[in-house]
Design a protein around this motif. Structure first.
Motif, PDB file in Angstrom:
ATOM      1  N   ASP A  83       0.598  -1.277   0.016  1.00 23.86           N
ATOM      2  CA  ASP A  83       0.017   0.092   0.100  1.00 23.86           C
ATOM      3  C   ASP A  83       0.869   1.374  -0.025  1.00 23.86           C
ATOM      4  O   ASP A  83       1.837   1.277   0.583  1.00 23.86           O
ATOM      5  N   VAL A  84       0.509   2.283  -0.894  1.00 23.61           N
ATOM      6  CA  VAL A  84       1.392   3.300  -1.084  1.00 23.61           C
ATOM      7  C   VAL A  84       0.668   4.550  -0.979  1.00 23.61           C
ATOM      8  O   VAL A  84      -0.445   4.955  -1.300  1.00 23.61           O
ATOM      9  N   ALA A  85       1.239   5.740  -0.273  1.00 18.28           N
ATOM     10  CA  ALA A  85       0.665   7.138  -0.197  1.00 18.28           C
ATOM     11  C   ALA A  85       1.690   8.066  -0.786  1.00 18.28           C
ATOM     12  O   ALA A  85       3.066   7.854  -0.390  1.00 18.28           O
ATOM     13  N   VAL A  86       1.480   8.776  -1.539  1.00 25.01           N
ATOM     14  CA  VAL A  86       2.195  10.138  -2.070  1.00 25.01           C
ATOM     15  C   VAL A  86       1.670  11.189  -1.684  1.00 25.01           C
ATOM     16  O   VAL A  86       0.450  11.755  -1.816  1.00 25.01           O
ATOM     17  N   ASP A  87       2.816  12.222  -0.958  1.00 21.56           N
ATOM     18  CA  ASP A  87       2.391  13.351  -0.689  1.00 21.56           C
ATOM     19  C   ASP A  87       2.132  14.433  -1.936  1.00 21.56           C
ATOM     20  O   ASP A  87       3.093  14.578  -2.624  1.00 21.56           O
ATOM     21  N   ILE A  88       1.051  15.000  -1.924  1.00 13.49           N
ATOM     22  CA  ILE A  88       0.820  15.851  -2.959  1.00 13.49           C
ATOM     23  C   ILE A  88       0.435  17.380  -2.619  1.00 13.49           C
ATOM     24  O   ILE A  88      -0.105  17.843  -3.477  1.00 13.49           O
ATOM     25  N   ARG A  89       0.715  17.536  -1.339  1.00 16.70           N
ATOM     26  CA  ARG A  89       0.554  18.922  -0.610  1.00 16.70           C
ATOM     27  C   ARG A  89       1.672  19.971  -1.084  1.00 16.70           C
ATOM     28  O   ARG A  89       2.617  19.845  -0.795  1.00 16.70           O
ATOM     29  N   ILE A  90       1.132  20.971  -1.966  1.00 13.87           N
ATOM     30  CA  ILE A  90       2.354  21.992  -2.318  1.00 13.87           C
ATOM     31  C   ILE A  90       2.776  22.792  -0.904  1.00 13.87           C
ATOM     32  O   ILE A  90       1.847  23.096   0.040  1.00 13.87           O
ATOM     33  N   GLY A  91       3.919  22.792  -0.799  1.00 14.22           N
ATOM     34  CA  GLY A  91       4.454  23.507  -0.050  1.00 14.22           C
ATOM     35  C   GLY A  91       4.972  22.436   1.468  1.00 14.22           C
ATOM     36  O   GLY A  91       5.810  22.821   2.196  1.00 14.22           O
ATOM     37  N   SER A  92       4.604  21.052   1.137  1.00 14.32           N
ATOM     38  CA  SER A  92       4.919  20.070   1.999  1.00 14.32           C
ATOM     39  C   SER A  92       6.433  19.926   1.936  1.00 14.32           C
ATOM     40  O   SER A  92       7.122  19.804   0.810  1.00 14.32           O
ATOM     41  N   PRO A  93       7.369  19.819   3.145  1.00 13.55           N
ATOM     42  CA  PRO A  93       8.814  19.228   2.893  1.00 13.55           C
ATOM     43  C   PRO A  93       9.043  17.883   2.306  1.00 13.55           C
ATOM     44  O   PRO A  93      10.059  17.524   1.807  1.00 13.55           O
ATOM     45  N   THR A  94       7.844  17.044   2.236  1.00 15.22           N
ATOM     46  CA  THR A  94       7.898  15.919   1.445  1.00 15.22           C
ATOM     47  C   THR A  94       7.065  15.770   0.321  1.00 15.22           C
ATOM     48  O   THR A  94       6.610  14.612   0.025  1.00 15.22           O
ATOM     49  N   TYR A  95       6.805  16.933  -0.143  1.00 14.97           N
ATOM     50  CA  TYR A  95       6.093  17.040  -1.510  1.00 14.97           C
ATOM     51  C   TYR A  95       6.746  16.063  -2.314  1.00 14.97           C
ATOM     52  O   TYR A  95       7.805  15.999  -2.835  1.00 14.97           O
ATOM     53  N   GLY A  96       5.728  15.249  -3.238  1.00 21.44           N
ATOM     54  CA  GLY A  96       6.400  14.115  -4.095  1.00 21.44           C
ATOM     55  C   GLY A  96       6.939  12.881  -3.631  1.00 21.44           C
ATOM     56  O   GLY A  96       7.489  11.998  -4.088  1.00 21.44           O
ATOM     57  N   ILE A 155       8.538   5.250  -6.773  1.00 26.68           N
ATOM     58  CA  ILE A 155       7.873   4.292  -6.069  1.00 26.68           C
ATOM     59  C   ILE A 155       8.793   2.819  -6.221  1.00 26.68           C
ATOM     60  O   ILE A 155       8.702   2.535  -7.537  1.00 26.68           O
ATOM     61  N   GLN A 156       9.278   2.382  -5.395  1.00 26.76           N
ATOM     62  CA  GLN A 156      10.010   0.858  -5.453  1.00 26.76           C
ATOM     63  C   GLN A 156       8.954  -0.060  -5.133  1.00 26.76           C
ATOM     64  O   GLN A 156       8.701  -0.721  -4.301  1.00 26.76           O
ATOM     65  N   TRP A 157       8.107  -0.283  -6.369  1.00 27.73           N
ATOM     66  CA  TRP A 157       7.063  -1.282  -6.216  1.00 27.73           C
ATOM     67  C   TRP A 157       7.680  -2.824  -6.047  1.00 27.73           C
ATOM     68  O   TRP A 157       8.575  -3.025  -7.127  1.00 27.73           O
ATOM     69  N   PRO A 158       6.948  -3.558  -5.476  1.00 23.33           N
ATOM     70  CA  PRO A 158       7.762  -5.305  -5.329  1.00 23.33           C
ATOM     71  C   PRO A 158       6.977  -5.922  -6.397  1.00 23.33           C
ATOM     72  O   PRO A 158       6.772  -7.098  -6.218  1.00 23.33           O
ATOM     73  N   LEU A 159       7.346  -5.438  -7.722  1.00 22.14           N
ATOM     74  CA  LEU A 159       6.823  -6.331  -8.852  1.00 22.14           C
ATOM     75  C   LEU A 159       7.549  -5.731 -10.234  1.00 22.14           C
ATOM     76  O   LEU A 159       7.741  -4.515 -10.137  1.00 22.14           O
ATOM     77  N   PRO A 160       7.659  -6.374 -10.940  1.00 20.70           N
ATOM     78  CA  PRO A 160       8.126  -5.939 -12.141  1.00 20.70           C
ATOM     79  C   PRO A 160       7.156  -4.911 -13.039  1.00 20.70           C
ATOM     80  O   PRO A 160       6.016  -5.292 -12.962  1.00 20.70           O
ATOM     81  N   LEU A 161       7.709  -3.839 -13.148  1.00 21.85           N
ATOM     82  CA  LEU A 161       6.534  -2.703 -13.782  1.00 21.85           C
ATOM     83  C   LEU A 161       6.069  -3.075 -14.915  1.00 21.85           C
ATOM     84  O   LEU A 161       4.761  -2.881 -15.499  1.00 21.85           O
ATOM     85  N   ASP A 162       6.641  -4.003 -15.857  1.00 22.99           N
ATOM     86  CA  ASP A 162       6.036  -4.156 -17.301  1.00 22.99           C
ATOM     87  C   ASP A 162       5.110  -5.307 -17.064  1.00 22.99           C
ATOM     88  O   ASP A 162       4.425  -5.662 -17.902  1.00 22.99           O
ATOM     89  N   SER A 163       4.779  -5.931 -15.800  1.00 26.52           N
ATOM     90  CA  SER A 163       3.808  -7.038 -15.765  1.00 26.52           C
ATOM     91  C   SER A 163       2.617  -6.651 -14.915  1.00 26.52           C
ATOM     92  O   SER A 163       1.866  -7.321 -14.566  1.00 26.52           O
ATOM     93  N   ALA A 164       2.348  -5.326 -14.716  1.00 27.00           N
ATOM     94  CA  ALA A 164       1.409  -4.866 -13.540  1.00 27.00           C
ATOM     95  C   ALA A 164       0.119  -4.749 -14.354  1.00 27.00           C
ATOM     96  O   ALA A 164       0.127  -4.690 -15.810  1.00 27.00           O
ATOM     97  N   VAL A 165      -0.776  -5.342 -13.745  1.00 31.44           N
ATOM     98  CA  VAL A 165      -2.215  -5.383 -14.314  1.00 31.44           C
ATOM     99  C   VAL A 165      -2.825  -4.200 -13.911  1.00 31.44           C
ATOM    100  O   VAL A 165      -3.225  -3.921 -12.726  1.00 31.44           O
ATOM    101  N   LEU A 166      -3.356  -3.290 -14.882  1.00 32.88           N
ATOM    102  CA  LEU A 166      -3.717  -2.047 -14.598  1.00 32.88           C
ATOM    103  C   LEU A 166      -4.969  -1.602 -15.404  1.00 32.88           C
ATOM    104  O   LEU A 166      -5.221  -2.338 -16.476  1.00 32.88           O
ATOM    105  N   SER A 167      -6.094  -0.790 -14.958  1.00 28.94           N
ATOM    106  CA  SER A 167      -7.191  -0.348 -15.872  1.00 28.94           C
ATOM    107  C   SER A 167      -6.392   0.533 -16.664  1.00 28.94           C
ATOM    108  O   SER A 167      -5.269   1.257 -16.734  1.00 28.94           O
ATOM    109  N   ASP A 168      -7.482   0.864 -17.899  1.00 31.59           N
ATOM    110  CA  ASP A 168      -6.675   1.898 -18.820  1.00 31.59           C
ATOM    111  C   ASP A 168      -6.640   3.073 -18.163  1.00 31.59           C
ATOM    112  O   ASP A 168      -5.742   3.817 -18.706  1.00 31.59           O
TER     113      ASP A 168
END
Length: 185
Positions: A83-96, A155-168
């Motif tokens: 499970d992953v969370a990404v900080d997208i709050r402008i001005g946050s010291p941990t933005y991105g 993000i260091q996903w624990p799977l090969p990026l080219d084999s991810a099952v994604l929605s369009d």
């Protein structure tokens, strides 16, 4: 219940106690008063559940704009997810910056993700069921996303990026650099 403070301000890991014996266990997985006192004084208005059947299914990274911005309390009730969370709050010291943790039925841990974060997960085993409480209802016009594999986030996903099952939809989300400022720190 225990709370673990995480390296990005606002995020918290919640670890409910389990009382077990030869029959299994009992656990209080949510207590409104405890949550309000220890995490945030908020109201949950909806609880969602999703099943991801295939290993390597990635859902996200998703968020909603104000006034439907959602805080999420996420737990995995069957299987194991990253499970992953990404900080997208402008001005946050941990933005991105991102934080990831394994949630599973076995560990019983939960991740609190406040508004101002994009959220997603990858399944590590088949047939994962995720349950999450949210602080605002779903609103299609407020629904937004961020590219799950954006190299600027890394993000260091624990799977090969080219084999991810994604929605369009998740294949076509914008990168962080293309995101309009929606949240402030």
């Amino acid at each position: 219940m225990k709370i673990e403070t995480l390296p990005i301000a606002g995020l918290a890991k919640i670890i409910p106690a389990r009382l077990g014996d030869h029959r299994g266990y009992f656990s209080e997985v949510f207590k409104d008063g405890w949550f309000r006192q220890n995490v945030l004084d908020t109201t949950f208005v909806q609880e969602n559940e999703s099943l991801s059947a295939a290993v390597g299914t990635v859902r996200g990274l998703h968020f909603q704009l104000h006034p439907f911005a959602q805080g999420k309390l996420v737990r995995c009730i069957a299987g194991r997810i990253f499970d992953v969370a990404v900080d997208i709050r402008i001005g946050s010291p941990t933005y991105g910056k991102w934080y990831g943790t394994e949630l599973s039925m076995e560990n019983g841990e939960q991740l609190w993700i406040p508004a101002g974060f994009a959220h997603g997960f990858a399944t590590l085993v088949p047939n994962c069921i995720i349950s999450y409480k949210v602080t605002a209802p779903y609103d299609a016009t407020s629904d937004r996303g961020l590219l799950w594999s954006d190299p600027d986030i890394g993000i260091q996903w624990p799977l090969p990026l080219d084999s991810a099952v994604l929605s369009d939809k998740d294949k076509m989300q914008p990168r962080l650099a293309e995101l309009s400022s929606s949240f402030s720190y």
